[in-house]
Design an enzyme around this catalytic site. Structure first.
Site, mmCIF file in Angstrom:
data_model
loop_
_atom_site.group_PDB
_atom_site.id
_atom_site.type_symbol
_atom_site.label_atom_id
_atom_site.label_comp_id
_atom_site.label_asym_id
_atom_site.label_seq_id
_atom_site.Cartn_x
_atom_site.Cartn_y
_atom_site.Cartn_z
ATOM 1 N N HIS A 196 0.824 -1.196 0.000
ATOM 2 C CA HIS A 196 0.000 0.000 0.000
ATOM 3 C C HIS A 196 0.867 1.259 0.000
ATOM 4 C CE1 HIS A 196 -3.915 -2.041 1.634
ATOM 5 N NE2 HIS A 196 -3.454 -2.603 0.537
ATOM 6 N N GLU A 234 1.077 3.791 2.059
ATOM 7 C CA GLU A 234 1.713 4.138 3.328
ATOM 8 C C GLU A 234 3.015 3.347 3.530
ATOM 9 O OE1 GLU A 234 -2.791 3.874 4.298
ATOM 10 O OE2 GLU A 234 -1.418 3.194 2.745
ATOM 11 N N CYS A 245 -5.728 1.224 6.279
ATOM 12 C CA CYS A 245 -6.446 -0.020 6.568
ATOM 13 C C CYS A 245 -6.041 -0.560 7.940
ATOM 14 C CB CYS A 245 -6.189 -1.059 5.484
ATOM 15 S SG CYS A 245 -4.482 -1.624 5.380
ATOM 16 N N CYS A 305 -1.992 -1.318 7.591
ATOM 17 C CA CYS A 305 -1.097 -0.156 7.529
ATOM 18 C C CYS A 305 -1.039 0.571 8.870
ATOM 19 C CB CYS A 305 -1.561 0.804 6.436
ATOM 20 S SG CYS A 305 -1.295 0.164 4.772
ATOM 21 N N SER A 328 -19.428 4.113 -39.346
ATOM 22 C CA SER A 328 -19.073 5.013 -38.244
ATOM 23 C C SER A 328 -17.575 5.299 -38.163
ATOM 24 C CB SER A 328 -19.540 4.417 -36.912
ATOM 25 O OG SER A 328 -18.923 3.163 -36.680
ATOM 26 N N LEU A 357 -11.690 -3.620 -29.462
ATOM 27 C CA LEU A 357 -11.960 -3.120 -28.108
ATOM 28 C C LEU A 357 -10.748 -3.244 -27.200
ATOM 29 C CD1 LEU A 357 -15.578 -4.536 -27.577
ATOM 30 C CD2 LEU A 357 -14.907 -2.304 -28.482
ATOM 31 N N ARG A 360 -4.745 0.623 -28.003
ATOM 32 C CA ARG A 360 -3.677 0.594 -28.998
ATOM 33 C C ARG A 360 -3.043 1.971 -29.246
ATOM 34 N NH1 ARG A 360 -8.049 -1.651 -30.851
ATOM 35 N NH2 ARG A 360 -8.428 -0.048 -32.414
ATOM 36 N N GLU A 386 -19.528 1.366 -24.728
ATOM 37 C CA GLU A 386 -19.126 1.951 -26.015
ATOM 38 C C GLU A 386 -20.116 1.704 -27.143
ATOM 39 O OE1 GLU A 386 -15.456 2.254 -27.853
ATOM 40 O OE2 GLU A 386 -14.281 2.449 -26.030
#
Length: 368
Positions: free
Chosen positions: A55, A57, A80, A89, A173, A209, A212, A301
Site C-alpha cells: 500500500h 503508506e 487499513c 497499515c 461510423s 476493443l 492501442r 461503447e
C-alpha cells in the site's frame, strides 16, 4: 484559512497526484498516495502501484526510513486496519512512531470505515480528517460505488456528429471523430476495468476493443448478446485468450446453442446465461454480476440501443460525448428514448466540463 491548513492542502494535493499513478493498475482496490513530512520537508513518498502489492503508506514510510519517527503522514484514504492481501497499515504507522496522520476521507469499506482512525487515536496519534475530501472521493468514485452499492461505476462514451448521429445512412461510423478524440477514447479504455458493447456493435464493426493508440492495459471485454448471434470469427473472440472476454446471453439461447457455446469457450470466452425479463436481459442483473466478478468500472461503447437503455434506466453514472463538427443528415440516432420527454423532464448532466480536441468537442458530465 490558517497556515497549517494551507500546508495540509499542499501535501494532500501531492498525495492525490501520487495516487493517480495507480490508475488502471490497482482496481478493484482504491488509488492511494501517501506523503511523509518532517520539519516541513517531504521525506517519503509512495503510492499503491498494483493490486495485491504494498500500500501507499508502506512505500512512503519505507522511503522515509528513520525520518518517519515524529513525522506527519498524509494519505488520501484512511489507512487499513485489517489483514487482507497485506498486513494492516495502521500497525506499521504505529511501529514507525508517526506523530500525526492527515486523512482526506474515511474508507467506505465497512471493514475499515473509522476503525483505522480509531486505532491510531487510541495510541495518541493525532488524526486530522476531511482535507480535500471531495477531491479524494471523486478520484476514487469507482471504488466508492463498487464498495457501497456493490455495483460497478458506469461511464457511457459516445462519438457523434453535430446533428446527433453515430453512423451515416449506410451504418458506417469510421471515423466520426478525429485522431485526438480516438486517443482519448483509448485512454478511457485503459482507465476502466471493462468495456461493454452490444451484439449489434460486434456484427456491424467487428471491433477489437483494446488499447492501442496510447500506453495502457486493455480492459476486460464484455458483450451483451441475448441470442448469441455474434460470429465466432469476431476479433474479440479470436483474441479471448490474450484479453479476457465475457459474453452475457439469454438462458434460452444458451441452452439451444450448446455447440456454439462450447466452441466459444474453447477460444477462451467466458459465457454467462442470464434469465430474461419480458424477453430482455435485465441490465441491473448484469451489473450486479459484473461487480461479483471484481470489476469496479465499466465503459459502455455501444451501440445506440445499449446507450439508450443504460441512460433511460438510470444505470449510467457518467457520460463522455465526443462531438465532431460534421453533419450527415440521415443516419443512426445516438439515443432513442421511448417515452416522450419535455424540456423540464429531460435527462440532465451535472458537473459538466468541456474540452477541445482538435476540431472535436469533448463533453463530460454526471447523470442526475
Amino acid at each position: 484559512m490558517k497556515k497549517n491548513n494551507y500546508e495540509h492542502i499542499e501535501y494532500m494535493q501531492e498525495c492525490l497526484s501520487l495516487a493517480q499513478k495507480g490508475l488502471g493498475s490497482v482496481s478493484p482496490n482504491p488509488m492511494v498516495g501517501a506523503v511523509v513530512v518532517k520539519n516541513r520537508k517531504i521525506v517519503g513518498r509512495g503510492y499503491h502501484k498494483k493490486f495485491g502489492k504494498a500500500h501507499a503508506e508502506v512505500n512512503a514510510l519505507e522511503q522515509a526510513g528513520d525520518e518517519a519517527k515524529g513525522s506527519t503522514l498524509y494519505v488520501n484514504l484512511e489507512p487499513c486496519s485489517f489483514y487482507g492481501k497485506t498486513p494492516p497499515c495502521t500497525d506499521l504507522i504505529i511501529s514507525k512512531g508517526v506523530k500525526r496522520v492527515v486523512v482526506a476521507m474515511r474508507d467506505p469499506n465497512l471493514q475499515v470505515n473509522g476503525k483505522g482512525i480509531s486505532k491510531l487515536k487510541k495510541v495518541k496519534i493525532d488524526v486530522v480528517e476531511n482535507v480535500l475530501s471531495k477531491e479524494a472521493a471523486q478520484l476514487n468514485e469507482s471504488f466508492v460505488q463498487y464498495i457501497t452499492k456493490k455495483l460497478p461505476f458506469v461511464t457511457v462514451k459516445i462519438a457523434q456528429t453535430l446533428d446527433g448521429k453515430i453512423s451515416d445512412y449506410r451504418g458506417d461510423s469510421k471515423w466520426i471523430t478525429n485522431l485526438e478524440s480516438r486517443k482519448e477514447t483509448h485512454r478511457l479504455r485503459a482507465t476502466h476495468d471493462a468495456i461493454l458493447v452490444g451484439a449489434n456493435t460486434i456484427k456491424a464493426d467487428n471491433p477489437e476493443l483494446t488499447v492501442r493508440l496510447v500506453k495502457g492495459k486493455s480492459p476486460i471485454r464484455i458483450v451483451i448478446d441475448g441470442k448469441l448471434s455474434s460470429p465466432n470469427n469476431s476479433k474479440i473472440f479470436l483474441t479471448a485468450k490474450t484479453v479476457r472476454t465475457i459474453v452475457f446471453v439469454a438462458e434460452s439461447s444458451f441452452k439451444r446453442s450448446c455447440k456454439k457455446v462450447e466452441s466459444l469457450q474453447e477460444l477462451g470466452v467466458e459465457i454467462y446465461p442470464i434469465k430474461t425479463q419480458n424477453n430482455h436481459i435485465p441490465l441491473l442483473q448484469i451489473l450486479k454480476l459484473i461487480a461479483k466478478l471484481n470489476i469496479a468500472s465499466v465503459l459502455i461503447e455501444g451501440g445506440a440501443n445499449i446507450f439508450s437503455q443504460f441512460i433511460q434506466n438510470k444505470l449510467a453514472d457518467k457520460v463522455v460525448i465526443f462531438i465532431a463538427p460534421k453533419i450527415v443528415g440521415n443516419g443512426k440516432d445516438v439515443v432513442v428514448i421511448k417515452n416522450n420527454r419535455s424540456l423540464k423532464s429531460a435527462i440532465s448532466l451535472t458537473n459538466v466540463s468541456y474540452r477541445k480536441l482538435g476540431g472535436d468537442m469533448m463533453i463530460e458530465g454526471y447523470l442526475k
